[in-house]
Scaffold this motif. Structure first.
Motif, short mmCIF file in Angstrom:
data_model
loop_
_atom_site.label_atom_id
_atom_site.label_comp_id
_atom_site.label_asym_id
_atom_site.label_seq_id
_atom_site.Cartn_x
_atom_site.Cartn_y
_atom_site.Cartn_z
N GLN A 50 -5.49 -27.76 -6.56
CA GLN A 50 -4.97 -26.70 -7.43
C GLN A 50 -4.75 -25.41 -6.65
N THR A 424 -2.59 -9.93 -14.71
CA THR A 424 -1.13 -9.89 -14.85
C THR A 424 -0.48 -10.12 -13.51
N ALA A 454 2.32 -16.90 -14.03
CA ALA A 454 0.86 -16.95 -14.07
C ALA A 454 0.36 -18.15 -13.27
N ARG A 455 -0.76 -17.97 -12.60
CA ARG A 455 -1.35 -19.04 -11.80
C ARG A 455 -2.61 -19.62 -12.44
N PHE A 456 -3.08 -19.01 -13.53
CA PHE A 456 -4.23 -19.55 -14.24
C PHE A 456 -4.13 -19.13 -15.69
N ASP A 457 -4.88 -19.79 -16.53
CA ASP A 457 -4.86 -19.53 -17.96
C ASP A 457 -5.78 -18.34 -18.25
N ALA A 458 -5.19 -17.21 -18.62
CA ALA A 458 -5.95 -16.00 -18.88
C ALA A 458 -6.28 -15.83 -20.36
N THR A 459 -6.04 -16.86 -21.16
CA THR A 459 -6.34 -16.78 -22.59
C THR A 459 -7.82 -16.48 -22.80
N LYS A 519 -8.10 -19.26 -11.00
CA LYS A 519 -8.09 -20.71 -11.16
C LYS A 519 -9.46 -21.32 -10.87
N GLU A 523 -11.07 -19.20 -14.98
CA GLU A 523 -10.58 -20.22 -15.92
C GLU A 523 -11.68 -21.17 -16.34
N ARG A 524 -12.71 -21.27 -15.53
CA ARG A 524 -13.83 -22.18 -15.81
C ARG A 524 -14.97 -21.49 -16.56
#
Length: 727
Positions: A50, A424, A454-459, A519, A523-524
């Motif tokens: 990844q 961002t 985006a390179r990772f899920d920032a939700t 990432k 994200e984890r």
């Protein structure tokens, strides 16, 4: 009784400083294998893949430099890990898929030469005739990522290197440089035997002592000298300002990391006859005052309060003055920016008619533009201070970290503006200050050119800034990035947290997009924290100077205060808290390990300084004596108080630690990390070590190596702090 190992006079691990000895390399291989056996678990390969995908992504924004009708870019991806030097047109660059002309394939060159070449940059000469095409370039390449490199001349017309046998410029391998004067002449700062009375070619810091003016077709050793420094100074340099109508040649004697003398060079267009030294006219400012010349102006940036041209200029401020008037003592200096307790100067660039400052307030940036009201160059009668200077805040709707660069300071008032924050991705804009300068307040334009994905899920993630109180009452800012419920809840659920810092050399830790960290960690479910401790430049020179030399402990107290605050506020717990830092930041985390082991569950120390008794004798170490002190003097009495290698104790209970370095690092010697590891092993500490056989001071020479190193670090942190995807 506490036992400190090793003693100052008896270093049992000195043999590990022999970087490439077979005995030392065998020691490295055994520890690499041990670390890999532990850290390469079932999650290692997926994460490495990844991170490699992020580093190799083809939809990254290609950063460019404008030269004539072309925009030049250096690019790496999965198919070209060593990189491509290429160019395109303005029109093509604005499209989603620019058409690139490949100038140099570094991977192909590496295969041809059986050398892992690492790109160190290119310098393209502007032709003297504005209508002429660009042709001449200098390209610097290093073996395996070391600071030492070789510079070759490259012909943009033929797409080939210019052979030395045909008059091509080639700089021998070393830490020097070549810079263009004209198509047939360069300034050469090189390792030149016989430079000084003692015959030493380089300073004690390992940098060139002499600059020569080298003409095509002549022997480098016969080139006339320009400027030199003493053996215990830092480096000599020279360059040409080629702005039409304002051409000047400058020489610099860098005496220490924060002190330099700048001179105007007076000489005929051809080299001075008979190998004589040219006439040098010093720009008479304090040694710690940085200077820049733009057209008719001298820009002054003192690190400490200075009396310049009859005006008091505060340390960390910016002032301007007519250059010729200043040289004869008849020009008035005008202060453009004076810092406050909360604001500092972070950057200065020039466009054709403006000076653009990046100002930071509590680690939040904003740009401001200064220009003379009529937009023209000064007549010189009253100096810069006699003109009516105008100041405007610009691009005020852009939030985050703003990086500004001139597109072409000789020709236009256009700027590149990149905007990003921790969550961002980068957006690249093309700005134009000309409408503002031409008497249209608020008329500056800003055109979005490219946006990185985006390179990772920032939700569910958020960023918040807080302040910790250090031991002496100083308020220290830090940023927390992580799950919103952890950062905002009155009673948060503690999470695995990594505290990152640097704290040295007046380098600010500004918010930037956390692609790999996002990432691998955020994200984890992990929390990432950046501490803006003293020693950095977040509040200008005063913030830096507050942790210099004998005051170094302030940086460590600041960092420890943030660590305590993270636990006290419920963000994390001691077993779930790690610290991470590299280079000077490795010295920081080395001191966290040895002075504050009770605050952390794990410590990561990368490409570090750790032996502060020996550091000035190793590679570039002597150049940092202005930062840390000189261990060969009475300074050792305070240096020993933050030398992690000498603070190790047989009675301490150290947290788990990972040390990483690079065999090819020729800036911070790998012996620091090697010896610290060996000493920790003797104490029975929980230590693992991994050394990349290439990579230079960055620790990695290719995207693949970067991904692998980052994966080692994050798997260590996850294992030690208990971070799993389910967190």
């Amino acid at each position: 009784m506490t036992t400190h190992l090793p003693s100052v006079t008896d270093d049992p691990h000195l043999w590990l400083e022999d970087v490439t000895s077979e005995e030392a390399l065998d020691w490295v291989r055994r520890r690499n294998a041990r670390a890999e056996a532990e850290l390469i678990d079932e999650e290692f390969a997926p994460l490495e893949g990844q991170l490699r995908e992020i580093l190799d992504a083809t939809d990254r924004i290609p950063g460019v430099v404008a030269r004539g009708e072309h925009l030049y870019n250096f690019w790496t991806d999965a198919d070209h890990p060593q990189g491509l030097w290429r160019r395109t047109t303005w029109e093509s660059y604005r499209t989603e898929d620019p058409d690139w002309e490949i100038l140099l394939d570094v991977d192909a060159l590496s295969a041809q030469d059986s050398v892992t070449w690492v790109w160190h940059g290119a310098s393209v000469l502007r032709p003297q005739d504005p209508s002429a095409p660009y042709r001449h370039a200098l390209i610097s390449l290093s073996r395996g990522g070391s600071d030492a490199d070789i510079t070759y001349e490259f012909d943009l017309h033929t797409g080939q290197f210019v052979p030395e046998s045909e008059g091509g410029f080639v700089k021998p391998e070393g830490k020097g440089s070549l810079s263009w004067i004209d198509a047939d002449t360069v300034y050469a700062a090189v390792d030149a035997p016989g430079t000084g009375d003692d015959g030493e070619a380089v300073t004690s810091s390992g940098y060139p002592r002499l600059v020569r003016r080298w003409s095509r077709g002549t022997a480098l050793e016969d080139a006339p000298p320009v400027v030199a420094v003493g053996s215990d100074d830092m480096v000599a340099g020279a360059g040409r300002i080629s702005t039409p109508g304002y051409e000047r040649d400058l020489a610099v004697r860098v005496l220490s990391f924060y002190e330099a003398e700048t001179y105007l060079i007076t000489q005929p267009d051809d080299a001075q006859p008979g190998g004589a030294w040219p006439e040098l006219t010093r720009i008479d400012v304090p040694l710690d005052c940085r200077t820049a010349i733009h057209r008719d102006l001298l820009v002054l940036m003192p690190r400490s309060d200075a009396h310049l041209g009859g005006v008091e200029v505060p340390g960390g401020g910016v002032a301007v003055v007519d250059l010729e008037g200043f040289l004869i003592g008849e020009a008035a200096v005008q202060v453009l920016f004076a810092p406050t307790a909360a604001t500092s100067l972070q950057g200065v660039i020039t466009t054709r008619r403006a000076i653009v400052l990046t100002v930071m307030e509590d680690v939040v940036q904003r740009p401001e533009v200064h220009f003379r009201r009529d937009g023209a160059e000064d007549s010189g009668e009253d100096g810069a201070g006699g003109m009516d200077w105008v100041r405007h805040d610009v691009f005020t709707d852009q939030k985050g970290t703003l990086s500004i660069a001139a597109v072409d300071s000789r020709e236009s008032d256009q700027v590149w503006l990149t905007v990003q924050d921790q969550l961002t991705p980068v957006t690249l804009h093309l700005g134009d200050l000309a409408p503002l300068i031409d008497a249209d307040p608020g008329g500056e334009t800003l055109e979005p050119i490219k946006q990185a994905p985006a390179r990772f899920d920032a939700t569910g993630l958020s960023v918040t800034q807080r302040f910790a109180t250090s031991d002496d009452g100083t308020s220290v800012p830090y940023f927390l990035i992580g799950p919103a419920e952890t950062l905002t809840a009155d009673e948060p659920t503690p999470r695995p947290t990594v505290l990152y810092g640097y704290g040295g050399f007046e380098i600010s830790q500004t918010p930037s997009y956390l692609g790999l960290v996002g990432k691998a960690w955020l994200e984890r479910g992990g929390v990432f924290v950046v501490a803006n401790i003293r020693g950095g430049g977040e509040y200008g020179p005063r913030w830096h100077q507050a942790a210099l030399r004998e005051k170094r402990h302030r940086a460590y107290e600041d960092f420890a205060a943030v660590a305590r605050e993270l636990v006290a506020s419920g963000v994390t717990t001691v077993p779930q808290l790690a610290c991470r830092g590299g280079s000077n930041g490795g010295l920081l985390t080395g001191n966290m390990l040895t002075q504050y082991p009770e605050l952390f569950g794990a410590v990561v120390i990368q490409v570090p300084l750790l032996d502060m008794k020996r550091y000035a004798h190793l590679l570039a170490g002597a150049s940092w004596r202005a930062e840390y002190g000189d261990p060969e003097t009475d300074d050792w009495e305070f240096l020993r108080t933050f030398s992690p290698y000498h603070l190790l104790s047989a009675e301490a209970d150290y947290p788990a630690v990972l040390l990483t370095t690079s065999t090819r690092d020729d800036r911070v010697h790998p012996g620091h990390a090697r010896k610290m590891t060996a000493a920790l092993e003797e104490l029975g500490a929980d230590v693992r070590y991994w050394e990349n056989m290439e990579g230079g001071h960055g620790g990695a020479a290719t995207p693949a190596q970067q991904a692998r190193l980052s994966t080692f670090v994050h798997r260590f942190l996850a294992q030690q702090l208990g971070l799993t995807p389910e967190n």
